[in-house]
Design a protein around this motif. Structure first.
Motif, PDB file in Angstrom:
ATOM      1  N   TYR A 127       0.845  -1.198   0.000  1.00  0.00           N
ATOM      2  CA  TYR A 127       0.000   0.000   0.000  1.00  0.00           C
ATOM      3  C   TYR A 127       0.880   1.247   0.000  1.00  0.00           C
ATOM      4  O   TYR A 127       1.896   1.306   0.705  1.00  0.00           O
ATOM      5  CB  TYR A 127      -0.860   0.056   1.268  1.00  0.00           C
ATOM      6  N   TYR A 128       0.465   2.267  -0.769  1.00  0.00           N
ATOM      7  CA  TYR A 128       1.090   3.589  -0.626  1.00  0.00           C
ATOM      8  C   TYR A 128       0.064   4.663  -0.960  1.00  0.00           C
ATOM      9  O   TYR A 128      -0.941   4.396  -1.616  1.00  0.00           O
ATOM     10  CB  TYR A 128       2.373   3.715  -1.432  1.00  0.00           C
ATOM     11  N   GLY A 129       0.308   5.900  -0.471  1.00  0.00           N
ATOM     12  CA  GLY A 129      -0.757   6.895  -0.406  1.00  0.00           C
ATOM     13  C   GLY A 129      -0.727   8.012  -1.413  1.00  0.00           C
ATOM     14  O   GLY A 129      -1.113   9.133  -1.080  1.00  0.00           O
ATOM     15  N   ILE A 130      -0.295   7.773  -2.650  1.00  0.00           N
ATOM     16  CA  ILE A 130      -0.318   8.847  -3.646  1.00  0.00           C
ATOM     17  C   ILE A 130      -1.754   9.260  -3.968  1.00  0.00           C
ATOM     18  O   ILE A 130      -2.679   8.470  -3.847  1.00  0.00           O
ATOM     19  CB  ILE A 130       0.404   8.440  -4.944  1.00  0.00           C
ATOM     20  N   HIS A 131      -1.931  10.534  -4.375  1.00  0.00           N
ATOM     21  CA  HIS A 131      -3.263  11.012  -4.749  1.00  0.00           C
ATOM     22  C   HIS A 131      -3.161  11.953  -5.931  1.00  0.00           C
ATOM     23  O   HIS A 131      -2.072  12.430  -6.290  1.00  0.00           O
ATOM     24  CB  HIS A 131      -3.962  11.683  -3.567  1.00  0.00           C
ATOM     25  N   SER A 132      -4.297  12.240  -6.560  1.00  0.00           N
ATOM     26  CA  SER A 132      -4.305  12.947  -7.843  1.00  0.00           C
ATOM     27  C   SER A 132      -3.839  14.397  -7.755  1.00  0.00           C
ATOM     28  O   SER A 132      -3.307  14.933  -8.732  1.00  0.00           O
ATOM     29  CB  SER A 132      -5.704  12.892  -8.462  1.00  0.00           C
ATOM     30  N   SER A 159       7.924  -9.878  -9.463  1.00  0.00           N
ATOM     31  CA  SER A 159       7.779 -10.715  -8.257  1.00  0.00           C
ATOM     32  C   SER A 159       7.216 -12.094  -8.592  1.00  0.00           C
ATOM     33  O   SER A 159       6.885 -12.853  -7.680  1.00  0.00           O
ATOM     34  CB  SER A 159       6.857 -10.021  -7.251  1.00  0.00           C
ATOM     35  N   GLY A 160       7.105 -12.381  -9.885  1.00  0.00           N
ATOM     36  CA  GLY A 160       6.500 -13.663 -10.257  1.00  0.00           C
ATOM     37  C   GLY A 160       5.025 -13.700  -9.906  1.00  0.00           C
ATOM     38  O   GLY A 160       4.495 -14.752  -9.528  1.00  0.00           O
ATOM     39  N   CYS A 161       4.389 -12.535 -10.019  1.00  0.00           N
ATOM     40  CA  CYS A 161       2.957 -12.379  -9.717  1.00  0.00           C
ATOM     41  C   CYS A 161       2.625 -12.662  -8.249  1.00  0.00           C
ATOM     42  O   CYS A 161       1.487 -13.002  -7.909  1.00  0.00           O
ATOM     43  CB  CYS A 161       2.106 -13.271 -10.625  1.00  0.00           C
ATOM     44  N   GLN A 162       3.603 -12.480  -7.373  1.00  0.00           N
ATOM     45  CA  GLN A 162       3.371 -12.674  -5.941  1.00  0.00           C
ATOM     46  C   GLN A 162       2.920 -11.403  -5.236  1.00  0.00           C
ATOM     47  O   GLN A 162       2.368 -11.471  -4.143  1.00  0.00           O
ATOM     48  CB  GLN A 162       4.650 -13.172  -5.269  1.00  0.00           C
ATOM     49  N   LEU A 163       3.188 -10.242  -5.875  1.00  0.00           N
ATOM     50  CA  LEU A 163       2.904  -8.968  -5.221  1.00  0.00           C
ATOM     51  C   LEU A 163       1.917  -8.128  -6.010  1.00  0.00           C
ATOM     52  O   LEU A 163       1.983  -8.048  -7.241  1.00  0.00           O
ATOM     53  CB  LEU A 163       4.192  -8.157  -5.047  1.00  0.00           C
ATOM     54  N   LYS A 164       1.038  -7.454  -5.277  1.00  0.00           N
ATOM     55  CA  LYS A 164       0.088  -6.512  -5.842  1.00  0.00           C
ATOM     56  C   LYS A 164       0.308  -5.157  -5.183  1.00  0.00           C
ATOM     57  O   LYS A 164       0.492  -5.075  -3.963  1.00  0.00           O
ATOM     58  CB  LYS A 164      -1.346  -6.992  -5.580  1.00  0.00           C
ATOM     59  N   VAL A 165       0.301  -4.090  -5.973  1.00  0.00           N
ATOM     60  CA  VAL A 165       0.435  -2.734  -5.444  1.00  0.00           C
ATOM     61  C   VAL A 165      -0.943  -2.098  -5.357  1.00  0.00           C
ATOM     62  O   VAL A 165      -1.719  -2.131  -6.321  1.00  0.00           O
ATOM     63  CB  VAL A 165       1.353  -1.868  -6.333  1.00  0.00           C
ATOM     64  N   VAL A 166      -1.254  -1.521  -4.204  1.00  0.00           N
ATOM     65  CA  VAL A 166      -2.545  -0.864  -3.992  1.00  0.00           C
ATOM     66  C   VAL A 166      -2.294   0.614  -3.697  1.00  0.00           C
ATOM     67  O   VAL A 166      -1.594   0.959  -2.742  1.00  0.00           O
ATOM     68  CB  VAL A 166      -3.328  -1.506  -2.821  1.00  0.00           C
ATOM     69  N   ALA A 167      -2.849   1.470  -4.551  1.00  0.00           N
ATOM     70  CA  ALA A 167      -2.784   2.925  -4.358  1.00  0.00           C
ATOM     71  C   ALA A 167      -4.225   3.414  -4.276  1.00  0.00           C
ATOM     72  O   ALA A 167      -4.791   3.863  -5.272  1.00  0.00           O
ATOM     73  CB  ALA A 167      -2.036   3.585  -5.505  1.00  0.00           C
ATOM     74  N   PRO A 168      -4.851   3.334  -3.105  1.00  0.00           N
ATOM     75  CA  PRO A 168      -6.297   3.566  -3.002  1.00  0.00           C
ATOM     76  C   PRO A 168      -6.756   4.972  -3.353  1.00  0.00           C
ATOM     77  O   PRO A 168      -7.928   5.185  -3.643  1.00  0.00           O
ATOM     78  CB  PRO A 168      -6.593   3.244  -1.531  1.00  0.00           C
ATOM     79  N   PHE A 169      -5.814   5.939  -3.361  1.00  0.00           N
ATOM     80  CA  PHE A 169      -6.208   7.331  -3.590  1.00  0.00           C
ATOM     81  C   PHE A 169      -5.683   7.899  -4.898  1.00  0.00           C
ATOM     82  O   PHE A 169      -5.760   9.101  -5.115  1.00  0.00           O
ATOM     83  CB  PHE A 169      -5.724   8.207  -2.428  1.00  0.00           C
ATOM     84  N   VAL A 170      -5.162   7.048  -5.775  1.00  0.00           N
ATOM     85  CA  VAL A 170      -4.494   7.542  -6.981  1.00  0.00           C
ATOM     86  C   VAL A 170      -5.430   8.367  -7.865  1.00  0.00           C
ATOM     87  O   VAL A 170      -4.982   9.273  -8.573  1.00  0.00           O
ATOM     88  CB  VAL A 170      -3.854   6.380  -7.776  1.00  0.00           C
ATOM     89  N   LYS A 174      -6.990  15.272  -2.384  1.00  0.00           N
ATOM     90  CA  LYS A 174      -6.629  15.234  -0.962  1.00  0.00           C
ATOM     91  C   LYS A 174      -7.841  15.387  -0.046  1.00  0.00           C
ATOM     92  O   LYS A 174      -7.881  14.800   1.042  1.00  0.00           O
ATOM     93  CB  LYS A 174      -5.588  16.314  -0.653  1.00  0.00           C
ATOM     94  N   ALA A 175      -8.829  16.163  -0.482  1.00  0.00           N
ATOM     95  CA  ALA A 175     -10.048  16.308   0.315  1.00  0.00           C
ATOM     96  C   ALA A 175     -10.745  14.954   0.466  1.00  0.00           C
ATOM     97  O   ALA A 175     -11.278  14.631   1.540  1.00  0.00           O
ATOM     98  CB  ALA A 175     -10.986  17.314  -0.326  1.00  0.00           C
ATOM     99  N   GLU A 176     -10.717  14.149  -0.586  1.00  0.00           N
ATOM    100  CA  GLU A 176     -11.322  12.818  -0.519  1.00  0.00           C
ATOM    101  C   GLU A 176     -10.509  11.879   0.370  1.00  0.00           C
ATOM    102  O   GLU A 176     -11.065  11.005   1.038  1.00  0.00           O
ATOM    103  CB  GLU A 176     -11.460  12.240  -1.927  1.00  0.00           C
ATOM    104  N   VAL A 177      -9.188  12.070   0.386  1.00  0.00           N
ATOM    105  CA  VAL A 177      -8.350  11.284   1.298  1.00  0.00           C
ATOM    106  C   VAL A 177      -8.716  11.598   2.746  1.00  0.00           C
ATOM    107  O   VAL A 177      -8.878  10.698   3.578  1.00  0.00           O
ATOM    108  CB  VAL A 177      -6.846  11.565   1.050  1.00  0.00           C
ATOM    109  N   VAL A 178      -8.858  12.883   3.058  1.00  0.00           N
ATOM    110  CA  VAL A 178      -9.232  13.297   4.410  1.00  0.00           C
ATOM    111  C   VAL A 178     -10.614  12.748   4.776  1.00  0.00           C
ATOM    112  O   VAL A 178     -10.826  12.274   5.902  1.00  0.00           O
ATOM    113  CB  VAL A 178      -9.192  14.831   4.550  1.00  0.00           C
ATOM    114  N   LYS A 179     -11.537  12.800   3.838  1.00  0.00           N
ATOM    115  CA  LYS A 179     -12.878  12.263   4.089  1.00  0.00           C
ATOM    116  C   LYS A 179     -12.814  10.796   4.483  1.00  0.00           C
ATOM    117  O   LYS A 179     -13.476  10.359   5.431  1.00  0.00           O
ATOM    118  CB  LYS A 179     -13.751  12.431   2.842  1.00  0.00           C
TER     119      LYS A 179
END
Length: 231
Positions: A127-132, A159-170, A174-179
């Motif tokens: 997980y990491y927290g980048i946003h638009s 990673s041999g399909c072992q890892l998935k990256v999740v960027a929930p706010f991409v 930022k207002a939506e992140v705070v919400k």
């Protein structure tokens, strides 16, 4: 499933950590914080406090050597001043180039390091927290949707399909992140976003301006104290 979360100590990564905990539970989450040569330790201290609050194990990594050739204004060896204006103001004459607080390919290095650690620790998701807002106008190109898709594919394949990256706010601002953070009851008083390392947040650097506006858009006051109280 185990999740590794990149935790800078700022608002966005704190919210990403809370989302990961909601999805997988604190015992199944592992946090990584990176020192890259920034001018102060405030965000690293915030990362430690956040992880202690959530009872999540934290590992700290020093990548500062990789940025020693950069004159990015955030770095302790830079002779550049940190701009005290909004990102929009900074980019007026920038011709679609990154702002001076862009650390060269920082997220690429962080995610690559996280992928190696995640595989070693048996994690299946990062997980990491980048946003638009950060990607707007190419201010921080390594926060864009295109970048996220490309590096997510690279990490999945590498990673041999072992890892998935999740960027929930991409695709969120930022207002939506705070919400989302307010829903999750994130302890935002424990976070630090300001580029300056003073006792109080400066209130006038680009990230302070964005952060304060995001709270105001949600009808709440940012719990972090500021030197400049008025917007």
């Amino acid at each position: 499933m185990k999740a590794l979360v990149l935790v800078s100590g700022g608002l966005d990564s704190a919210t990403a950590l809370a989302e990961a905990i909601e999805a997988y539970g604190a015992k199944e989450c592992f946090a990584l914080s990176v020192f890259y040569g920034q001018k102060h330790q405030k965000e690293l201290e915030a990362a430690r406090e956040l992880c202690a609050y959530y009872q999540v194990e934290l590992m700290e990594l020093n990548l500062s050597t990789l940025f020693e050739q950069s004159n990015c204004s955030l770095l302790q060896w830079s002779d550049e001043e940190i701009p005290h204006t909004s990102y929009a103001e900074q980019q007026k004459d920038a011709e679609n180039t990154p702002v001076s607080t862009y650390v060269p390919f920082r997220n690429g290095l962080f995610l690559s390091s996280a992928a190696s650690l995640a595989l070693s620790r048996g994690c299946e998701v990062i997980y990491y927290g980048i946003h638009s807002d950060d990607a707007a106008g190419n201010a921080y190109p390594d926060t864009s949707d295109a970048f996220n898709k490309a590096i997510s594919d690279a990490i999945r394949i590498g990673s041999g399909c072992q890892l998935k990256v999740v960027a929930p706010f991409v695709k969120k601002n930022k207002a939506e992140v705070v919400k989302e953070g307010l829903r999750l009851k994130v302890p935002y008083e424990k976070t630090w976003s300001c580029y300056e390392g003073r006792d109080r947040a400066c209130g006038v650097c680009g990230t302070c301006i964005d952060r304060r506006r995001a709270f105001l858009a949600n009808g709440v006051t940012d719990p972090v104290p500021y030197e400049e109280e008025d917007m």
